[in-house]
Scaffold this active site. Structure first.
Site, PDB file in Angstrom:
ATOM      1  N   THR B 516       0.931  -1.191   0.339  1.00 57.92           N
ATOM      2  CA  THR B 516      -0.221  -0.331   0.017  1.00 57.92           C
ATOM      3  C   THR B 516       0.638   1.001   0.277  1.00 57.92           C
ATOM      4  OG1 THR B 516      -1.627  -1.482   0.721  1.00 57.92           O
ATOM      5  CG2 THR B 516      -2.016   0.977   1.186  1.00 57.92           C
ATOM      6  N   VAL B 694       0.555  -1.770   7.426  1.00 56.39           N
ATOM      7  CA  VAL B 694       0.886  -1.922   8.925  1.00 56.39           C
ATOM      8  C   VAL B 694       0.651  -3.854   9.099  1.00 56.39           C
ATOM      9  CG1 VAL B 694      -0.985  -0.527   8.337  1.00 56.39           C
ATOM     10  CG2 VAL B 694      -2.200  -2.633   7.580  1.00 56.39           C
ATOM     11  N   GLY B 695       1.273  -3.961   8.018  1.00 57.88           N
ATOM     12  CA  GLY B 695       0.917  -5.995   8.010  1.00 57.88           C
ATOM     13  C   GLY B 695       1.738  -6.259   9.196  1.00 57.88           C
ATOM     14  N   GLU B 696       3.033  -5.694   9.296  1.00 53.65           N
ATOM     15  CA  GLU B 696       3.804  -6.850  10.408  1.00 53.65           C
ATOM     16  C   GLU B 696       3.950  -6.482  11.859  1.00 53.65           C
ATOM     17  OE1 GLU B 696       6.415  -5.815   6.931  1.00 53.65           O
ATOM     18  OE2 GLU B 696       7.506  -7.745   7.900  1.00 53.65           O
TER      19      GLU B 696
END
Ligand code: FES
Ligand code: FES
Lengths: 161, 731
Positions: B516, B694-696
């Protein structure tokens, strides 16, 4: 290679005939022979639920059912949930609530949740979690799936009394 | 900053949603091709053994078998050639050795040979007919054992026994810092090997055409990485390989590496047909990268004011069979949330006879944060101050320097801690006895890397988006929303398609929380180019010099046209508009996440119930908040599973005894409550909309937060993850 068996069955309300080896699972038959790849394989040993289909009036993990056992039965897969181009309320609720990330578990959850709502029109959160605990999702933490199922229950069956 | 957006921050239905709820979306294993045959892989039963002989003749003779391959069929790997893996580099010899063993097998599950046959059953029968003579060697399974003198050696060419790499970061004066401290706490904690656990097993289908071109279809986090790694292993130019990314059923870092792709290609070359390989669940557990088990020691000193005066860490991570444990990021993140002057960090990348590890969501960071965040909890207790308050007094801020070098630009550590403090959960009482509440925070860098995108304007006023980032959790939509925002359109007006490696510019992996952010930047830049070209068309139509554009309308001198109206006139004003952008962004913004967790422990059985959870994360800017929440909830659930239950049970011979979902038990719906989320937005100055990724970061705090909650519930500081009933009861 063993001799093939002819199986006559009904899938998503349509009569279907296929040839399979006796050792082939229903999951394999659906995916590789009939071409319905919406039902997914996550483990092949009954522990992830992504291959869940409706067989008669119960839900089964189709990796643990033989294809030949489908003879004379009626099967519903994820491809049979929508009415034409109109999504089933559960499918719509999963989209509205962002209840899928990668989506590989989604077909199994939809079939299992559909069976839940037929048995419990207004399931509690606890009932929903218990019913769906045979379906693994590694992406969502289940929160949005539970909310989607409960929203669909209201959409289908009205608010609980 | 109070920018108002029309599309960003809303929650449109994802573009691939209908396909994914109706079963139409095609994942890797769903592919059917004419004349396609199926493969199976033979794997080593030994954790460490020399291969004396492989005889494939019986397998080749089985009716229905088309091809058998072993390592001998692959070109040799030059000793020092490096493959760029997107999130990190790998030695070609390691990659190649992991794909099919030659000389020695290094873990139970190591691939040794592969077969292609008329169907998967025949392929499995044939694989079982391959005769391999092994000379078993002693195996070593944990980092401390592998570092001990006299340990069995995996690779003769490593200079320091089984230690593949030493890392050392130093800053300030450690001894002086500890001398200023009034409270010093030191703890050592172990974590077990765990798996990413994506529900879709690895798969690859390949066709090696008679013109030398190789087409691979697979579920991968990075189609270009799969292309480049496969080309390197097969020793062909990258332009000979085309990778078509299929829909992907989860990855979490575990689908960056290639395992099956080159094997399927080589089988196809021999068989002259497309070959499909799909892993079983046991193959996934024993043959694909888990995340490292680790031992981490952390010592922190604070003064009376609750200010950290010195911090020291020692980390040993299990790389598995080949070098490359995630100890680097573990070391860089161990104190990354805090502003500390005097620091020493030492990290050891240790090879052991377990599967070669790969990335798992903020790889390396949860292991090290576990130690730091539990030590801080103990210090807060000793000082009698609130654990969040202690963290606030030491929180990293703009200008804070990490021990590994960089200084932070804007970073949301204080904002995340304040949000945790103000959260409903933190201010609610615990329900009764045997309950405890734990908190922890964590940091993850996020990644940049190149990305490409093409936008084409349709005459009906919609826009086609072509991109190369595989969509694991709604990125088609978060990218389309950024295009829509720039173009003044609705998210639904953008039609995203993810294409193969021949059809879009180079794009890095969907990993490092970067899609993103980085592909979003490419989309943003391409959209701005579209606006400029459309302005020029309007200027030509109206014979003016200046055209302005806002909220989807072009205007000049009292005349105006909507985007759609102008799009309908493109043919008459010079032809279609199509713009491409490729970016290699430098303005990556790190993300801080925090977790509050309430647990209840049954004192008799040691079973832990998770009562309530709040996940807090700095998203920079949440493009699609529902999918940001989803990332936070998913990372939290994985972290809780890691903390409480997940573990590879290896016997003394290095065989995994729980290689099924029945025995490797991941959290089910019944194991978790609803997961409350608080999105903090401290914009990243390096992205036009402030995106951080924001994935991790969300998986970093749970191990420590659970440990701290268990301490409050039981009075015991546990030093081993998973903190399952046996650990809790001290059995
Ligand atoms: S594939 Fe049938 S339960 Fe997992
Ligand atoms: S959405 Fe990926 S496993 Fe459920």
């Amino acid at each position: 290679m063993s001799a093939k068996v002819q199986v006559q069955t009904t899938i998503n309300n349509e009569p279907v005939e296929f040839l399979c080896e006796p050792r082939q699972s229903l999951l394999e038959c659906l995916r590789d022979i009939v071409g319905l790849t919406g039902t997914k394989e996550g483990c092949g040993d009954g522990n992830c639920g992504s291959c869940t289909v409706k067989l008669g009036d119960r839900i089964v993990t189709s990796c643990l059912v033989l294809g030949v056992e489908a003879a004379g039965e009626s099967i519903t897969t994820v491809e049979g949930l929508a009415h034409g181009s109109t999504l089933h309320p559960l499918q719509k609720a999963f989209l509205d609530h962002a209840a899928l990330q990668c989506g590989i578990c989604t077909p199994g959850f939809l079939i299992a949740a559909d069976a839940l709502l037929q048995k419990h029109p207004h399931p509690t959160e606890e009932q929903t979690r218990f019913w769906l605990s045979n379906n693994l999702c590694r992406c969502t933490g289940y929160d949005k799936i539970i909310r989607a199922v409960q929203a669909a229950a209201i959409e289908i069956n009205g608010a609980a009394q | 900053m109070s920018t108002t957006y029309n599309v960003i921050g809303t929650r449109p239905i994802r573009h691939d949603g209908a396909d994914k709820v109706t079963g139409r979306a095609l994942y890797g294993a769903d592919l059917q091709l004419a004349r396609m045959i199926h493969g199976a892989v033979l794997r080593s039963p030994h954790a460490h053994a020399r291969i004396l002989r492989i005889d494939t003749s019986k397998a080749e003779a089985l009716p229905g078998v088309f091809a058998v391959v072993t390592a001998a069929d692959f070109p040799p790997a030059p000793a020092d050639k490096i493959v760029d893996f997107g999130e990190g580099d790998t030695l070609l010899s390691s990659l190649r050795g992991n794909i099919l063993a030659s000389g020695k097998v290094l873990y139970s599950g190591h691939a040794v040979a592969a077969v292609a046959a008329v169907n998967a059953h025949v392929a499995a029968e044939a694989a079982a007919l391959i005769e391999v003579d092994y000379e078993p060697l002693p195996c070593v399974l944990t980092a401390p054992e592998a570092m001990a003198p006299g340990a069995p050696i995996l690779h003769e060419n490593l200079p320091n026994g089984n230690v593949a790499e030493l890392i050392r970061y130093e800053m300030g004066d450690l001894a002086a810092g500890f001398a200023e401290a009034t409270v010093i706490v030191e703890r050592e904690l172990d974590t077990a090997t765990v798996h990413q656990g994506y529900i879709e097993p690895q798969n690859a289908t390949a066709f090696w055409s008679s013109d030398g071109r190789i087409h691979i279809w697979c579920s991968t986090q990075g189609s270009f990485v799969a292309r480049d790694a496969s080309a390197a292993v097969l020793d062909v130019p990258v332009s000979q390989v085309k990778v078509t990314p299929m829909e992907i059923g989860g990855g979490f870092g575990g689908k960056i590496n290639v395992y099956l792709e080159p094997v399927a290609a080589m089988l196809s070359k021999k068989a002259g047909r497309p070959v499909k390989l799909v892993m079983s669940r046991r193959d996934v557990f024993t043959g694909t990268g888990p995340t490292p088990g680790s031992r981490v020691r952390v010592k922190i000193g604070v003064n009376d004011a609750g200010k950290i005066t010195a911090a020291q860490a020692w980390l040993a991570y299990e790389a598995g069979a080949y070098p490359g444990a995630m100890v680097g990021p573990g070391a860089m993140t161990v104190f990354a949330c805090y502003d500390i002057e005097n620091v020493l960090i030492e990290g050891f990348d240790v090879v052991v006879n377990k599967p070669s590890t790969s990335a798992y969501r903020a790889p390396g960071a949860p292991n090290s944060a576990l130690a730091t965040e539990t030590v801080l909890d103990e210090i807060a207790e000793k000082l009698g101050i609130d654990p969040l308050e202690l963290r606030l007094r030491n929180a990293a801020k703009e200008g804070t320097r990490r021990a590994d070098g960089p200084r932070y630009k804007r970073i949301g550590c204080i904002e995340v801690l304040e949000a945790m403090k103000a959260s409903p959960q933190y201010n609610a009482p615990l329900p009764g006895p045997n309950c405890g509440r734990g908190v922890a925070i964590g940091f993850w860098f996020n990644a940049g890397l190149p990305s490409s995108a093409t936008l084409s304007v349709n005459a009906d006023g919609t826009v086609n988006l072509i991109e190369g980032s595989t969509d694991i959790g709604g990125s088609r939509t978060s990218l389309s929303m950024q295009a829509a925002e720039v173009l003044g359109l609705r998210a639904e007006d953008i039609h995203p398609t993810i294409v193969d490696t021949d059809s879009v510019g180079y794009t890095g992996v969907t990993g490092g929380s970067r899609t993103t952010f980085a592909t979003g930047l490419a989309v943003h830049d391409a959209a701005q180019m579209v606006v400029e070209q459309m302005k020029a068309r309007a200027a030509r139509l109206w014979a003016v010099d200046e055209v302005s554009f806002s909220n989807g309308t072009f205007s000049a001198n009292g005349q105006s046209l909507t985007f759609a109206q102008l799009a309908a006139q493109l043919g008459a004003t010079g032809g279609p508009v199509s713009c491409s952008a490729t970016v290699n962004p430098k303005g990556v913004g790190g993300s801080i996440a925090g977790l509050i967790i309430d647990v209840k422990v049954d004192p008799e059985t040691g079973k832990t119930d998770v009562l309530r959870v709040t996940s807090v994360q700095d998203a920079g800017k949440a493009i699609h908040p529902a999918y940001v929440e989803g990332q936070m909830q998913g990372g939290t659930a994985q972290g809780i599973g890691w903390a409480l239950n997940e573990e590879y049970f290896m016997d003394a011979d290095g065989d995994m005894r729980n290689g099924s979902y029945l025995d490797y038990r991941m959290p089910t719906a019944l194991d978790l409550p609803m997961i409350e989320t608080i999105i903090v937005e401290v914009p990243n100055p390096g992205h036009p909309f402030g995106v951080r990724g924001v994935g991790e970061a969300n998986i970093v705090p749970p191990l420590a937060a659970v440990a701290n909650a268990l301490y409050r519930a039981t009075g015991k500081r546990l030093n081993r993850v998973p903190m399952n009933p046996a650990t809790i009861l001290g059995l």
